[in-house]
Design an enzyme around this catalytic site. Structure first.
Site, PDB file in Angstrom:
ATOM      1  N   LYS A  56       0.850  -1.188   0.000  1.00  0.00           N
ATOM      2  CA  LYS A  56       0.000   0.000   0.000  1.00  0.00           C
ATOM      3  C   LYS A  56       0.888   1.241   0.000  1.00  0.00           C
ATOM      4  O   LYS A  56       1.699   1.439   0.901  1.00  0.00           O
ATOM      5  CB  LYS A  56      -0.920   0.027   1.221  1.00  0.00           C
ATOM      6  N   GLY A 113      -8.234   8.975  10.224  1.00  0.00           N
ATOM      7  CA  GLY A 113      -8.487   9.049  11.659  1.00  0.00           C
ATOM      8  C   GLY A 113      -9.581  10.002  12.079  1.00  0.00           C
ATOM      9  O   GLY A 113      -9.839  10.167  13.275  1.00  0.00           O
ATOM     10  N   GLY A 153     -11.411   7.694   7.079  1.00  0.00           N
ATOM     11  CA  GLY A 153     -12.620   8.450   7.383  1.00  0.00           C
ATOM     12  C   GLY A 153     -13.768   7.632   7.942  1.00  0.00           C
ATOM     13  O   GLY A 153     -14.715   8.195   8.490  1.00  0.00           O
TER      14      GLY A 153
END
Length: 259
Positions: A100, A161, A188
């Site tokens: 990622k 966050g 989110g």
């Protein structure tokens, strides 16, 4: 009925809930919440979580790489050079090829730096990494990252966050309609209804960390997220009823038994 498989790159999963490994109070809680989520793919911040030094407490003592697919990420990187170097080290340490990529713009918003993200993606794809890439919710940028060769695009729902849910559902839907690779809503998500909504929009998966790790009961929230992702996916596949301006009777207006 065949299984609803989530495929990304050369990997296949039955769970569409990807979980993170940060912000937990200890590695044991990380393990328990990951188990409760029935996740198969877990992100690990190479720069922040020990997965290479056997002399120190190691996440991999709790998260078995034989059971879970480790998804190394570049959390904490603010330029392409650092991100590429981090993932190269990860591949050397663990042989991880599915990664990622996230390159952040600043410490306050944690929004992606799109220019640096594209630069890093170009290098990593050329080096045969299978890149899942964190980005903003811009359909044009998502298309560009797919063109580079990223195996999944991961638009944010809201800042990392924040727990504020989906700021722009329309853009998520547009990204999904245009994409030929999986779309994973990343960042989110605050609670189960947010996860279900993302899946109802057609997202292929969601990545959730803070909403589970900062819940009062981490394992209970992990199970809630698991069920929400499944329900949202089923609702998307089923096809929702149309929205109408006026009421529509659920019973026919002809054929009453007293007519």
């Amino acid at each position: 009925m065949s299984k609803d498989i989530f495929k990304v790159g050369t990997h296949t999963f039955t769970s569409r809930l990807i979980v993170g490994s940060g912000k937990y109070c200890d590695f044991a809680t990380t393990r328990d919440a990951t188990d409760a989520a029935e996740a198969e793919l877990i992100t690990v911040a190479i720069r922040r979580v020990n997965i290479t030094d056997p002399g120190k407490e190691n996440l991999l003592d709790y998260i078995d790489p034989e059971k879970y697919t480790i998804l190394p990420n570049t959390a904490g990187c603010f330029n392409a050079e650092d991100a590429v170097r981090t993932l190269r080290l990860g591949r050397e340490a663990g042989g991880w090829n599915l990664v990622k990529l996230e390159v952040l713009g600043d410490t306050q918003t944690l929004y992606p730096n799109v220019v640096e993200t594209i630069k890093a993606a170009e290098v990593l794809v050329a080096e045969d990494f299978q890149v899942m890439v964190y980005t903003n919710d811009d359909p044009i940028v998502a298309t560009r990252l797919e063109e580079i060769g990223c195996v999944a695009v991961m638009p944010l729902g809201n800042p990392i966050g924040s727990g504020r849910g989906l700021a722009n559902p329309f853009n998520i839907r547009v990204i999904k309609e245009r994409a030929n690779v999986p779309v994973v809503v990343d960042a989110g998500i605050g609670t189960a209804s947010d996860a279900a909504k993302a899946m109802e929009l057609g997202a292929d998966a969601v990545l959730i960390n803070t909403a589970i790790a900062e819940a009062k009961d981490e394992c209970m929230m992990a199970r809630a997220m698991r069920d929400a992702v499944r329900a949202g996916r089923q609702a998307h596949l089923a096809g929702r009823m149309p929205k109408r301006a006026f009421a529509s009777a659920s019973s026919p207006s002809e054929g009453y038994i007293w007519d």
